[in-house]
Design a protein around this motif. Structure first.
Motif, PDB file in Angstrom:
ATOM      1  N   ILE A  93       0.380   7.551  -7.287  1.00  0.00           N
ATOM      2  CA  ILE A  93       0.853   8.498  -6.284  1.00  0.00           C
ATOM      3  C   ILE A  93       2.349   8.337  -6.076  1.00  0.00           C
ATOM      4  O   ILE A  93       2.808   7.260  -5.724  1.00  0.00           O
ATOM      5  N   ILE A  94       3.114   9.386  -6.302  1.00  0.00           N
ATOM      6  CA  ILE A  94       4.557   9.220  -6.170  1.00  0.00           C
ATOM      7  C   ILE A  94       5.176  10.131  -5.114  1.00  0.00           C
ATOM      8  O   ILE A  94       6.273   9.873  -4.662  1.00  0.00           O
ATOM      9  N   ALA A  95       4.467  11.169  -4.720  1.00  0.00           N
ATOM     10  CA  ALA A  95       5.099  12.095  -3.782  1.00  0.00           C
ATOM     11  C   ALA A  95       4.807  11.678  -2.353  1.00  0.00           C
ATOM     12  O   ALA A  95       3.977  10.806  -2.107  1.00  0.00           O
ATOM     13  N   SER A  96       5.485  12.311  -1.391  1.00  0.00           N
ATOM     14  CA  SER A  96       5.270  11.873  -0.018  1.00  0.00           C
ATOM     15  C   SER A  96       4.388  12.809   0.794  1.00  0.00           C
ATOM     16  O   SER A  96       4.205  12.585   1.972  1.00  0.00           O
ATOM     17  N   HIS A 138       0.523   7.568   2.232  1.00  0.00           N
ATOM     18  CA  HIS A 138       0.401   6.195   2.712  1.00  0.00           C
ATOM     19  C   HIS A 138      -0.442   6.067   3.963  1.00  0.00           C
ATOM     20  O   HIS A 138      -0.661   4.978   4.443  1.00  0.00           O
TER      21      HIS A 138
ATOM     22  N   ASN B 190      13.558  10.494  -2.280  1.00  0.00           N
ATOM     23  CA  ASN B 190      12.126  10.748  -2.386  1.00  0.00           C
ATOM     24  C   ASN B 190      11.374   9.507  -2.836  1.00  0.00           C
ATOM     25  O   ASN B 190      10.358   9.133  -2.251  1.00  0.00           O
ATOM     26  N   LEU B 191      11.882   8.876  -3.882  1.00  0.00           N
ATOM     27  CA  LEU B 191      11.177   7.712  -4.416  1.00  0.00           C
ATOM     28  C   LEU B 191      11.248   6.538  -3.456  1.00  0.00           C
ATOM     29  O   LEU B 191      10.259   5.844  -3.240  1.00  0.00           O
ATOM     30  N   TYR B 193      11.566   6.577  -0.256  1.00  0.00           N
ATOM     31  CA  TYR B 193      10.703   6.817   0.900  1.00  0.00           C
ATOM     32  C   TYR B 193       9.260   6.416   0.592  1.00  0.00           C
ATOM     33  O   TYR B 193       8.609   5.723   1.371  1.00  0.00           O
ATOM     34  N   ARG B 194       8.779   6.840  -0.559  1.00  0.00           N
ATOM     35  CA  ARG B 194       7.411   6.506  -0.943  1.00  0.00           C
ATOM     36  C   ARG B 194       7.280   4.994  -1.181  1.00  0.00           C
ATOM     37  O   ARG B 194       6.299   4.368  -0.822  1.00  0.00           O
TER      38      ARG B 194
END
Ligand SMILES: Nc1ncnc2c1ncn2[C@@H]1O[C@H](COP(=O)(O)OP(=O)(O)OP(=O)(O)O)[C@@H](O)[C@H]1O
Ligand SMILES: [Mg+2]
Lengths: 275, 289
Positions: A93-96, A138, B190-191, B193-194
């Motif tokens: 999973i990479i997106a938020s 998350h 983006n990265l 943050y995740r």
């Protein structure tokens, strides 16, 4: 004879550390097959999958997809058509947000925005997680994340779907839901490879089983053939499925007739007993 | 987390769910560090569906006006207006809002006290206090200046907080992307943050497992344990970034990180209300200057 959809020939791979992880793997996979990939920890299942998807490049050997040999130029075609659901959802999973996550693959396929949105909705509905759409991943539980990662691949509409130990993080209910999804995908004619340590599941679900041991395929056949082959089971440290043991015991004690009609689930056994 | 089983079987109605989430977020929020609580609140906010570009632009304009006009009445109007948006419109419990505000408030108080009071050998000013070595003194003017400054900073901060408590980070990043911030920066944001959440998770797990094996029983052991956890964290994060890259490649990543963003329709009525509010601030400034 039919042309295999994926043909792997004499694949060798070793990680940077030097130890070979795959030592000459060859296999033909046909359209619509349901294959269980079994073998002990570290036997090379995940490595094989990554090679099959083209993320890792083999040291030696070749892969053909629908008759075309894969090289650097058409690698993208391979990745598009073979999707992997990774063993650890957190590594995938990479997106938020869930929506951005599931849309990641289709966006990389350079599809128009409307099509991406349509596919995301479809995949989320398929996995019954439409109401997680705007959530950051998350704040999801392990099982929920797993479902998101499966939706990731469904949205890409790959021909071949590889699941690397999908049931590991799931509670019984979610595992059952996953099996239902697998049946549904099977009915759509998808080719599926699933690595698993759950022999009962492999016995129940698969049409074909491949056993890995120390970087080699040591057996390839129907689950019944494999699980009756004590030699292979011993070599790969596998248990026998409970249903197989139960059936053979019943036959031995003459409680059911030996019809070679092996039941794979309690429900099937019940039918057999009521006959 | 939430009961996944119940949810997979039947969908809970959205309104009920939002409520459930709001209370649930509130409870959990205090257990995490404040940083991730803010993330929760943004996600649970009832004005999350507003166009993020609008929210960012509105809060920045408000911030600029609040600082630029330098007027206590404007500051108070901003503080009240932003609290109204966050608490009433956004549905954030007042106690949660106050607890978020408390952090900057402490800094503001400490910072402005230094401006309001002064030291001297002689008794100066309208009010002074003898402290043995010298006097602390202040005057009505100084106190007033301090209050105005405090209100101004507080107003500016509540404008920013309104934005962060109603707009998830991913959307703020999306707005920055549309504002033509360089692509590299956007992809990194983006990265990262995740990644923050993944590393926090890994860190928590490692710390708990060390704790369960008596890794923090005394000061010396704690130090060694902390050292090993930290160095392990580095190794894990390197490994994870590798695994991440693999997974991205497997889904056809070829150097361009583009995410699907939800289009949130821009409501004209919001624009009018925002313009009205900003105009009111100007008017207030004009009347009271
Ligand atoms: N990133 C890596 N770097 C170096 N060696 C690795 C890496 N990943 C796996 N290996 C090694 O390659 C071999 C095969 O590992 P692989 O992950 O393919 O096993 P697996 O069959 O998937 O096992 P499991 O059932 O535990 O998932 C193992 O000996 C492992 O130590
Ligand atoms: Mg594996």
């Amino acid at each position: 004879m039919k042309e295999p959809i994926l043909k792997v020939n004499n694949l060798h791979y070793s990680y940077g550390t030097g130890n070979p992880a795959l030592k000459g793997v060859s296999i033909n996979i046909y359209q619509g097959e349901k294959i269980a990939v079994i073998g002990s920890n570290g036997s090379g299942k995940s490595t094989f999958f990554l090679n099959a998807n083209g993320v890792l490049t083999a040291d030696h050997g070749e892969i053909s997809y629908q008759g075309t040999v894969i090289n650097k130029k058409n690698l993208k075609e391979l990745r598009k058509n073979i999707g992997i659901v990774f063993q650890d959802a957190d590594n995938q999973i990479i997106a938020s947000t869930v929506m951005a996550e599931v849309g990641f693959g289709p966006m990389n396929l350079k599809l128009p925005r409307e099509e991406v949105i349509r596919r995301v909705d479809e995949a989320l509905t398929y996995m019954n997680i439409l109401d997680f759409k705007d959530r950051p991943p998350h704040y999801l539980s392990g099982g929920e994340k797993k479902r998101v990662t499966i939706a990731d691949i469904i949205a890409m509409k790959s021909e071949v779907i590889i699941f690397d130990e999908p049931t590991a993080a799931l509670d019984p209910l979610n595992a059952q839901m996953l099996e239902e999804v697998l049946v549904k995908l099977g009915a759509e004619g998808k080719t599926m490879l699933i690595s698993t340590h759950d022999v009962d599941f492999a016995y129940r679900w698969a049409e074909r089983a491949i056993v890995f041991n120390q970087g080699k395929i040591i057996a390839d056949g129907t689950p019944l053939e494999i699980f009756q082959n004590r030699e292979v089971l011993k070599q790969a440290n596998l248990k026998r499925p409970a249903m197989l043991d139960v059936y053979e015991m019943l036959v031995e004690k003459k409680m059911v007739k030996n019809t070679n009609d092996y039941p794979t689930s309690p429900a099937e056994l019940k039918i057999l007993l009521e006959k | 987390m939430e009961n996944s089983v119940g949810k997979s079987i039947n969908f809970i109605k959205t309104s009920e769910k939002a409520q459930h989430q709001a209370t649930y977020h509130h409870k959990i929020g205090h257990k995490h560090g404040e940083g991730s609580a803010i993330d929760y609140y943004a996600y649970a906010s009832k004005i999350r569906h507003w166009n993020p570009g609008f929210k960012v632009a509105f809060s920045f304009t408000t911030l600029l006006l609040c600082i630029g006009l330098n007027n206590p009445f404007v500051s108070i109007a901003v503080i009240l207006g932003m609290a109204f948006l966050t608490v009433v419109k956004g549905g954030l419990p007042l106690s949660a809002y106050l607890s978020v505000l408390l952090i900057p408030l402490t800094f503001i108080l400490l910072g402005t006290i230094a401006i309001g009071v002064d030291f001297s050998r002689q008794p100066l000013g309208q009010f002074n206090l003898y402290l043995g070595l010298g006097y602390i003194f202040t005057s009505v003017d100084k106190l007033q200046e301090m209050a105005v400054l405090m209100l101004k900073v507080f107003g500016a901060i509540s404008a920013m907080i309104m934005m962060t408590l109603s707009t998830p980070s991913a959307e703020i990043i999306g707005v920055l992307r549309k504002a033509h911030v360089p692509k590299l920066v956007i992809e990194l944001m983006n990265l990262i943050y995740r990644y923050i959440f993944i590393l926090l998770d890994v860190f928590n797990n490692m710390r708990n497992s060390a704790d369960s094996r008596q890794g923090y029983c005394d000061f010396k052991t704690s130090c060694t344990t902390f050292g090993s956890v930290a160095s392990n964290l580095l190794v894990v994060s390197l490994k994870k970034s590798n695994a991440y890259y693999t997974a991205m490649e497997a889904r056809g990543y070829d150097g361009d990180l583009v995410f699907l963003e939800e289009e949130k329709p821009f409501q004209i009525s919001h624009l009018f209300i925002a313009a009205g509010f900003l105009f009111f601030l100007l008017l207030l400034w004009y009347v009271t200057k």
